[in-house]
Design a protein around this motif. Structure first.
Motif, mmCIF file in Angstrom:
data_model
loop_
_atom_site.group_PDB
_atom_site.id
_atom_site.type_symbol
_atom_site.label_atom_id
_atom_site.label_comp_id
_atom_site.label_asym_id
_atom_site.label_seq_id
_atom_site.Cartn_x
_atom_site.Cartn_y
_atom_site.Cartn_z
ATOM 1 N N UNK A 199 0.702 -1.123 -0.124
ATOM 2 C CA UNK A 199 -0.020 0.062 0.096
ATOM 3 C C UNK A 199 0.870 1.293 0.205
ATOM 4 N N UNK A 200 1.951 1.224 0.749
ATOM 5 C CA UNK A 200 2.717 2.321 0.617
ATOM 6 C C UNK A 200 3.531 2.540 -0.524
ATOM 7 N N UNK A 201 4.042 1.469 -1.158
ATOM 8 C CA UNK A 201 4.569 1.755 -2.379
ATOM 9 C C UNK A 201 3.605 2.140 -3.601
ATOM 10 N N UNK A 202 2.268 1.628 -3.602
ATOM 11 C CA UNK A 202 1.641 2.245 -4.517
ATOM 12 C C UNK A 202 1.185 3.722 -4.255
ATOM 13 N N UNK A 203 0.885 3.824 -3.112
ATOM 14 C CA UNK A 203 0.573 5.348 -2.518
ATOM 15 C C UNK A 203 1.719 6.399 -3.106
ATOM 16 N N UNK A 204 3.024 5.872 -2.590
ATOM 17 C CA UNK A 204 4.234 6.862 -3.027
ATOM 18 C C UNK A 204 4.178 7.079 -4.683
ATOM 19 N N UNK A 205 3.900 5.823 -5.442
ATOM 20 C CA UNK A 205 4.116 6.029 -6.879
ATOM 21 C C UNK A 205 2.951 6.788 -7.244
ATOM 22 N N UNK A 206 1.564 6.903 -6.865
ATOM 23 C CA UNK A 206 0.657 7.654 -7.371
ATOM 24 C C UNK A 206 1.152 9.063 -6.965
ATOM 25 N N UNK A 207 1.449 9.433 -5.814
ATOM 26 C CA UNK A 207 1.929 10.625 -5.547
ATOM 27 C C UNK A 207 3.045 11.282 -6.639
ATOM 28 N N UNK A 208 4.120 10.690 -6.800
ATOM 29 C CA UNK A 208 5.235 10.832 -7.541
ATOM 30 C C UNK A 208 4.428 11.135 -8.953
ATOM 31 N N UNK A 209 3.725 10.277 -9.578
ATOM 32 C CA UNK A 209 3.089 10.650 -10.922
ATOM 33 C C UNK A 209 2.279 11.942 -10.906
ATOM 34 N N UNK A 210 1.758 12.225 -9.743
ATOM 35 C CA UNK A 210 1.155 13.535 -9.882
ATOM 36 C C UNK A 210 2.067 14.441 -9.914
ATOM 37 N N UNK A 211 3.137 14.506 -8.978
ATOM 38 C CA UNK A 211 4.112 15.564 -8.903
ATOM 39 C C UNK A 211 4.867 15.766 -10.058
ATOM 40 N N UNK A 212 5.068 14.669 -11.020
ATOM 41 C CA UNK A 212 5.825 14.698 -12.237
ATOM 42 C C UNK A 212 4.968 15.542 -13.234
ATOM 43 N N UNK A 213 3.560 15.637 -12.912
ATOM 44 C CA UNK A 213 2.686 16.554 -13.849
ATOM 45 C C UNK A 213 2.724 17.979 -13.521
ATOM 46 N N UNK A 214 3.324 18.353 -12.643
ATOM 47 C CA UNK A 214 3.296 19.943 -11.998
ATOM 48 C C UNK A 214 3.722 20.634 -13.368
ATOM 49 N N UNK A 215 2.922 21.772 -13.310
ATOM 50 C CA UNK A 215 3.248 22.544 -14.571
ATOM 51 C C UNK A 215 2.417 22.347 -15.810
ATOM 52 N N UNK A 216 1.698 21.198 -16.002
ATOM 53 C CA UNK A 216 0.930 20.918 -16.967
ATOM 54 C C UNK A 216 -0.418 21.858 -16.944
ATOM 55 N N UNK A 217 -0.665 22.364 -18.215
ATOM 56 C CA UNK A 217 -1.790 23.393 -18.016
ATOM 57 C C UNK A 217 -3.321 22.871 -17.677
ATOM 58 N N UNK A 218 -4.216 23.544 -17.170
ATOM 59 C CA UNK A 218 -5.465 23.189 -17.079
ATOM 60 C C UNK A 218 -6.277 23.108 -18.210
ATOM 61 N N UNK A 219 -6.942 21.979 -18.420
ATOM 62 C CA UNK A 219 -7.873 21.525 -19.619
ATOM 63 C C UNK A 219 -9.140 21.315 -19.109
ATOM 64 N N UNK A 220 -10.034 21.810 -19.622
ATOM 65 C CA UNK A 220 -11.471 21.166 -19.011
ATOM 66 C C UNK A 220 -11.826 19.962 -19.741
ATOM 67 N N UNK A 221 -12.021 18.811 -19.029
ATOM 68 C CA UNK A 221 -12.107 17.423 -19.433
ATOM 69 C C UNK A 221 -10.884 16.913 -19.732
ATOM 70 N N UNK A 222 -9.808 17.306 -19.742
ATOM 71 C CA UNK A 222 -8.327 16.902 -19.835
ATOM 72 C C UNK A 222 -7.956 15.754 -18.942
#
Length: 328
Positions: A199-222
Protein backbone atom coordinates in the motif's frame (compact mmCIF):
# COMPACT_ATOMS: atom_id res chain seq x y z
CA UNK A 1 -33.17 38.40 -32.87
CA UNK A 2 -32.19 35.35 -30.79
CA UNK A 3 -28.64 35.42 -32.17
CA UNK A 4 -28.37 39.13 -31.32
CA UNK A 5 -29.56 38.52 -27.76
CA UNK A 6 -27.07 35.69 -27.27
CA UNK A 7 -24.14 37.80 -28.52
CA UNK A 8 -25.24 40.69 -26.29
CA UNK A 9 -25.42 38.44 -23.20
CA UNK A 10 -21.99 36.92 -23.88
CA UNK A 11 -20.53 40.41 -24.32
CA UNK A 12 -21.99 41.47 -20.96
CA UNK A 13 -20.63 38.31 -19.37
CA UNK A 14 -17.15 38.92 -20.74
CA UNK A 15 -17.16 42.48 -19.50
CA UNK A 16 -18.23 41.33 -16.03
CA UNK A 17 -15.68 38.54 -15.65
CA UNK A 18 -13.11 40.60 -13.68
CA UNK A 19 -15.60 40.93 -10.81
CA UNK A 20 -14.81 38.40 -8.12
CA UNK A 21 -17.41 35.73 -7.36
CA UNK A 22 -18.95 32.64 -8.81
CA UNK A 23 -20.56 34.43 -11.75
CA UNK A 24 -21.85 32.35 -14.63
CA UNK A 25 -23.66 32.57 -17.97
CA UNK A 26 -26.94 30.81 -18.69
CA UNK A 27 -29.23 30.37 -21.68
CA UNK A 28 -32.79 29.01 -21.59
CA UNK A 29 -35.02 27.94 -24.46
CA UNK A 30 -38.58 26.71 -24.09
CA UNK A 31 -42.31 26.78 -24.84
CA UNK A 32 -45.06 28.73 -23.08
CA UNK A 33 -48.60 27.38 -23.26
CA UNK A 34 -51.39 29.91 -22.78
CA UNK A 35 -53.93 30.43 -25.62
CA UNK A 36 -51.40 29.11 -28.13
CA UNK A 37 -47.82 27.83 -27.72
CA UNK A 38 -45.16 30.55 -27.78
CA UNK A 39 -41.38 30.23 -27.95
CA UNK A 40 -39.25 31.75 -25.18
CA UNK A 41 -35.53 32.49 -25.10
CA UNK A 42 -33.55 33.98 -22.19
CA UNK A 43 -29.83 34.64 -21.81
CA UNK A 44 -27.93 36.34 -19.01
CA UNK A 45 -25.80 36.11 -15.87
CA UNK A 46 -26.21 34.45 -12.49
CA UNK A 47 -24.27 34.40 -9.24
CA UNK A 48 -24.44 33.74 -5.47
CA UNK A 49 -26.46 36.01 -3.20
CA UNK A 50 -27.07 34.94 0.41
CA UNK A 51 -26.75 31.38 1.68
CA UNK A 52 -28.71 29.08 -0.65
CA UNK A 53 -30.06 32.04 -2.65
CA UNK A 54 -28.66 33.14 -6.01
CA UNK A 55 -29.46 36.03 -8.36
CA UNK A 56 -29.90 36.18 -12.12
CA UNK A 57 -30.17 39.02 -14.61
CA UNK A 58 -31.14 38.35 -18.20
CA UNK A 59 -32.54 39.47 -21.51
CA UNK A 60 -35.65 37.60 -22.61
CA UNK A 61 -37.46 37.28 -25.93
CA UNK A 62 -40.89 35.80 -26.65
CA UNK A 63 -42.25 34.86 -30.08
CA UNK A 64 -46.01 34.30 -30.08
CA UNK A 65 -46.31 33.82 -33.86
CA UNK A 66 -49.12 31.23 -33.64
CA UNK A 67 -51.54 33.53 -31.84
CA UNK A 68 -54.47 35.13 -33.65
CA UNK A 69 -52.63 38.42 -33.25
CA UNK A 70 -48.97 37.66 -33.77
CA UNK A 71 -46.82 39.14 -31.01
CA UNK A 72 -43.13 39.38 -30.22
CA UNK A 73 -41.76 40.79 -27.01
CA UNK A 74 -38.27 41.61 -25.70
CA UNK A 75 -37.50 42.55 -22.12
CA UNK A 76 -35.35 42.23 -19.04
CA UNK A 77 -35.76 39.90 -16.05
CA UNK A 78 -34.39 39.92 -12.52
CA UNK A 79 -34.59 36.53 -10.84
CA UNK A 80 -33.78 34.64 -7.68
CA UNK A 81 -32.91 30.97 -7.27
CA UNK A 82 -33.05 28.63 -4.27
CA UNK A 83 -30.38 25.90 -4.12
CA UNK A 84 -29.60 26.49 -7.79
CA UNK A 85 -26.00 25.31 -7.45
CA UNK A 86 -25.68 23.17 -10.56
CA UNK A 87 -27.27 19.85 -9.56
CA UNK A 88 -30.46 18.46 -8.07
CA UNK A 89 -33.82 20.09 -7.48
CA UNK A 90 -33.99 23.88 -7.11
CA UNK A 91 -36.53 26.70 -7.10
CA UNK A 92 -36.67 29.79 -9.32
CA UNK A 93 -38.69 33.00 -9.55
CA UNK A 94 -38.31 36.12 -11.68
CA UNK A 95 -39.97 39.44 -12.44
CA UNK A 96 -39.42 41.99 -15.16
CA UNK A 97 -40.83 44.04 -17.99
CA UNK A 98 -41.21 43.30 -21.69
CA UNK A 99 -41.67 45.63 -24.63
CA UNK A 100 -44.26 44.34 -27.11
CA UNK A 101 -42.96 45.15 -30.58
CA UNK A 102 -46.32 45.61 -32.31
CA UNK A 103 -47.83 48.29 -30.05
CA UNK A 104 -44.84 49.34 -27.88
CA UNK A 105 -46.72 48.44 -24.68
CA UNK A 106 -44.72 47.64 -21.57
CA UNK A 107 -45.94 44.39 -20.04
CA UNK A 108 -45.16 43.14 -16.55
CA UNK A 109 -43.81 39.56 -16.59
CA UNK A 110 -43.64 37.14 -13.64
CA UNK A 111 -42.67 33.49 -13.40
CA UNK A 112 -42.02 30.94 -10.67
CA UNK A 113 -41.31 27.23 -10.66
CA UNK A 114 -38.87 24.40 -10.07
CA UNK A 115 -36.04 22.78 -12.00
CA UNK A 116 -33.75 19.78 -11.95
CA UNK A 117 -30.09 20.14 -12.95
CA UNK A 118 -27.13 17.88 -13.68
CA UNK A 119 -23.51 19.00 -13.83
CA UNK A 120 -21.20 17.89 -16.62
CA UNK A 121 -17.71 17.00 -15.40
CA UNK A 122 -17.96 19.52 -12.55
CA UNK A 123 -18.37 22.53 -14.89
CA UNK A 124 -21.36 23.29 -17.14
CA UNK A 125 -24.83 22.27 -16.01
CA UNK A 126 -27.92 21.26 -17.96
CA UNK A 127 -31.39 21.56 -16.47
CA UNK A 128 -35.09 21.26 -17.20
CA UNK A 129 -37.35 23.89 -15.66
CA UNK A 130 -41.14 24.11 -15.27
CA UNK A 131 -42.38 27.64 -14.58
CA UNK A 132 -45.80 29.21 -14.28
CA UNK A 133 -45.58 32.47 -16.24
CA UNK A 134 -48.06 35.29 -16.39
CA UNK A 135 -48.13 38.73 -17.97
CA UNK A 136 -50.05 41.88 -17.15
CA UNK A 137 -50.50 44.06 -20.23
CA UNK A 138 -49.68 47.71 -19.69
CA UNK A 139 -47.77 49.40 -16.89
CA UNK A 140 -50.97 50.92 -15.48
CA UNK A 141 -52.14 47.51 -14.33
CA UNK A 142 -48.75 46.33 -13.06
CA UNK A 143 -50.02 45.09 -9.68
CA UNK A 144 -53.53 44.12 -10.78
CA UNK A 145 -53.90 40.48 -11.72
CA UNK A 146 -56.79 40.30 -14.14
CA UNK A 147 -58.58 37.23 -15.57
CA UNK A 148 -57.67 38.54 -19.00
CA UNK A 149 -53.95 38.36 -18.23
CA UNK A 150 -51.92 35.92 -20.30
CA UNK A 151 -50.78 33.05 -18.10
CA UNK A 152 -49.73 29.42 -18.45
CA UNK A 153 -46.97 26.86 -17.92
CA UNK A 154 -43.54 27.15 -19.49
CA UNK A 155 -41.16 24.22 -20.02
CA UNK A 156 -37.57 25.32 -20.63
CA UNK A 157 -34.19 23.72 -21.08
CA UNK A 158 -31.24 25.54 -19.47
CA UNK A 159 -27.50 25.44 -20.11
CA UNK A 160 -25.24 27.24 -17.66
CA UNK A 161 -21.52 27.44 -16.96
CA UNK A 162 -19.21 29.51 -14.71
CA UNK A 163 -17.26 32.30 -16.38
CA UNK A 164 -15.30 33.79 -13.47
CA UNK A 165 -13.32 30.81 -12.14
CA UNK A 166 -10.03 32.57 -12.80
CA UNK A 167 -10.97 35.43 -10.47
CA UNK A 168 -11.74 33.32 -7.40
CA UNK A 169 -8.96 33.53 -4.80
CA UNK A 170 -8.46 29.78 -4.66
CA UNK A 171 -8.53 29.17 -8.40
CA UNK A 172 -7.03 32.30 -9.84
CA UNK A 173 -4.37 33.60 -7.46
CA UNK A 174 -0.93 32.09 -7.48
CA UNK A 175 -0.24 29.91 -4.42
CA UNK A 176 2.65 30.51 -2.08
CA UNK A 177 5.82 29.19 -3.78
CA UNK A 178 6.43 25.66 -2.56
CA UNK A 179 9.27 23.32 -3.40
CA UNK A 180 8.05 20.18 -5.15
CA UNK A 181 8.71 17.13 -2.94
CA UNK A 182 11.52 14.90 -4.17
CA UNK A 183 11.31 11.12 -4.37
CA UNK A 184 12.96 10.91 -0.95
CA UNK A 185 10.47 13.40 0.48
CA UNK A 186 7.53 11.35 -0.80
CA UNK A 187 8.94 8.17 0.72
CA UNK A 188 9.32 9.97 4.06
CA UNK A 189 5.81 11.41 3.87
CA UNK A 190 4.38 7.96 3.17
CA UNK A 191 6.38 6.37 5.97
CA UNK A 192 5.48 9.11 8.45
CA UNK A 193 1.82 8.73 7.49
CA UNK A 194 1.84 5.15 8.71
CA UNK A 195 1.48 3.33 5.36
CA UNK A 196 3.36 0.05 5.06
CA UNK A 197 4.00 -2.70 2.53
CA UNK A 198 2.49 -2.71 -0.94
CA UNK A 199 0.00 0.00 0.00
CA UNK A 200 2.83 2.37 0.83
CA UNK A 201 4.55 1.60 -2.48
CA UNK A 202 1.40 2.23 -4.53
CA UNK A 203 0.57 5.45 -2.66
CA UNK A 204 4.09 6.74 -3.15
CA UNK A 205 4.02 5.95 -6.86
CA UNK A 206 0.65 7.70 -7.30
CA UNK A 207 1.93 10.83 -5.57
CA UNK A 208 5.14 10.87 -7.61
CA UNK A 209 3.12 10.54 -10.85
CA UNK A 210 1.01 13.54 -9.88
CA UNK A 211 4.07 15.58 -8.90
CA UNK A 212 5.72 14.76 -12.24
CA UNK A 213 2.70 16.42 -13.89
CA UNK A 214 3.31 19.77 -12.13
CA UNK A 215 3.18 22.66 -14.57
CA UNK A 216 0.80 20.88 -16.95
CA UNK A 217 -1.86 23.43 -18.06
CA UNK A 218 -5.48 23.25 -17.00
CA UNK A 219 -7.79 21.82 -19.65
CA UNK A 220 -11.47 21.24 -19.03
CA UNK A 221 -12.14 17.55 -19.60
CA UNK A 222 -8.40 16.84 -19.82
CA UNK A 223 -7.08 13.48 -18.62
CA UNK A 224 -3.62 13.34 -20.23
CA UNK A 225 -0.25 15.07 -20.11
CA UNK A 226 -1.57 17.63 -22.62
CA UNK A 227 -3.79 19.06 -19.89
CA UNK A 228 -5.85 18.08 -16.86
CA UNK A 229 -8.95 19.21 -15.07
CA UNK A 230 -9.12 18.46 -11.34
CA UNK A 231 -10.65 14.98 -11.58
CA UNK A 232 -8.65 14.21 -14.73
CA UNK A 233 -5.40 14.56 -12.78
CA UNK A 234 -6.64 12.11 -10.12
CA UNK A 235 -7.85 9.69 -12.79
CA UNK A 236 -4.44 9.85 -14.49
CA UNK A 237 -2.29 9.53 -11.34
CA UNK A 238 -4.10 6.43 -10.10
CA UNK A 239 -4.70 4.98 -13.57
CA UNK A 240 -0.97 4.88 -14.28
CA UNK A 241 -0.70 2.31 -11.47
CA UNK A 242 -3.62 0.10 -12.38
CA UNK A 243 -6.31 1.71 -10.21
CA UNK A 244 -9.25 2.93 -12.28
CA UNK A 245 -11.44 5.58 -10.65
CA UNK A 246 -14.67 7.23 -11.87
CA UNK A 247 -14.33 10.26 -14.11
CA UNK A 248 -16.16 12.91 -12.04
CA UNK A 249 -14.81 14.35 -8.78
CA UNK A 250 -17.91 13.71 -6.67
CA UNK A 251 -17.94 10.05 -7.82
CA UNK A 252 -14.23 9.71 -7.09
CA UNK A 253 -14.97 10.91 -3.56
CA UNK A 254 -17.27 7.93 -3.05
CA UNK A 255 -14.42 5.44 -3.52
CA UNK A 256 -12.27 3.88 -0.81
CA UNK A 257 -12.90 4.65 2.85
CA UNK A 258 -13.69 7.93 4.59
CA UNK A 259 -10.91 9.72 6.46
CA UNK A 260 -11.36 12.54 8.94
CA UNK A 261 -10.96 15.97 7.35
CA UNK A 262 -7.94 16.77 9.49
CA UNK A 263 -4.35 17.08 8.29
CA UNK A 264 -3.16 14.83 11.13
CA UNK A 265 -5.28 11.94 9.80
CA UNK A 266 -4.16 12.19 6.18
CA UNK A 267 -1.70 9.97 4.30
CA UNK A 268 -0.08 10.68 0.94
CA UNK A 269 -2.40 9.52 -1.83
CA UNK A 270 -5.62 10.43 0.00
CA UNK A 271 -8.24 12.25 -2.04
CA UNK A 272 -9.40 15.67 -0.81
CA UNK A 273 -12.86 16.94 -1.70
CA UNK A 274 -13.61 20.67 -1.80
CA UNK A 275 -16.98 22.41 -2.02
CA UNK A 276 -16.31 25.31 -4.38
CA UNK A 277 -19.80 25.80 -5.83
CA UNK A 278 -22.95 25.13 -3.84
CA UNK A 279 -23.40 21.89 -1.92
CA UNK A 280 -21.21 18.80 -2.11
CA UNK A 281 -17.85 18.15 -3.71
CA UNK A 282 -17.09 20.16 -6.85
CA UNK A 283 -13.26 20.13 -6.80
CA UNK A 284 -10.72 17.47 -5.88
CA UNK A 285 -7.04 17.25 -4.98
CA UNK A 286 -4.45 14.66 -3.96
CA UNK A 287 -2.66 14.86 -0.62
CA UNK A 288 1.12 14.56 -0.98
CA UNK A 289 2.21 14.98 2.64
CA UNK A 290 3.65 17.71 4.87
CA UNK A 291 0.31 19.60 4.78
CA UNK A 292 0.39 19.96 0.98
CA UNK A 293 -1.85 18.74 -1.79
CA UNK A 294 -1.61 18.80 -5.57
CA UNK A 295 -4.49 19.69 -7.88
CA UNK A 296 -5.31 21.13 -11.29
CA UNK A 297 -6.86 24.59 -11.16
CA UNK A 298 -6.76 27.70 -13.33
CA UNK A 299 -2.98 27.87 -12.80
CA UNK A 300 -2.57 24.31 -14.07
CA UNK A 301 -1.21 21.49 -11.92
CA UNK A 302 0.16 23.11 -8.77
CA UNK A 303 0.82 22.44 -5.10
CA UNK A 304 -1.26 24.13 -2.41
CA UNK A 305 -1.22 24.03 1.37
CA UNK A 306 -3.74 23.04 4.00
CA UNK A 307 -1.77 24.71 6.79
CA UNK A 308 -0.30 27.96 5.38
CA UNK A 309 -1.92 31.36 5.98
CA UNK A 310 -1.72 32.92 2.52
CA UNK A 311 -5.08 33.76 0.84
CA UNK A 312 -4.88 30.82 -1.54
CA UNK A 313 -4.34 28.30 1.26
CA UNK A 314 -7.04 29.82 3.46
CA UNK A 315 -9.46 29.62 0.53
CA UNK A 316 -8.97 25.85 0.22
CA UNK A 317 -8.95 25.23 3.97
CA UNK A 318 -12.39 26.82 4.26
CA UNK A 319 -13.76 24.71 1.42
CA UNK A 320 -12.23 21.35 2.35
CA UNK A 321 -15.14 19.08 3.25
CA UNK A 322 -14.05 15.44 2.88
CA UNK A 323 -11.15 13.00 2.52
CA UNK A 324 -11.06 9.45 1.15
CA UNK A 325 -8.34 6.78 1.23
CA UNK A 326 -8.13 4.65 -1.90
CA UNK A 327 -5.19 2.41 -0.93
CA UNK A 328 -4.91 0.84 2.53
Amino acid sequence: MRQTLLVTAITIASATTPLAGQIGFEARYGRWWHDTPATTFTAGLYGPFLGPLSWSLGITHLDDHLAAVQRTQTGALLGVGLFRDGRGVYGVASAGVGLTHADANMDAVWSAGVGYALTLFGGPAVALEARYRWEDAGVAGFWQLDPADRRGWTIEGRLSFPISARTRPGLGTRPTPTRAPSGGDVERFVRDGGARGSGAEVSGNVVRTAIDAMGTPYQWGGTSENGFDCSGLILYAYGQHGIILPRVSRDQMRQGIAVGASVTELRPGDLLGFSVEGRGVSHIGLYVGDGQFIHSSAQGVVLASLIATDPNSVYWQRRWVAARRIVE
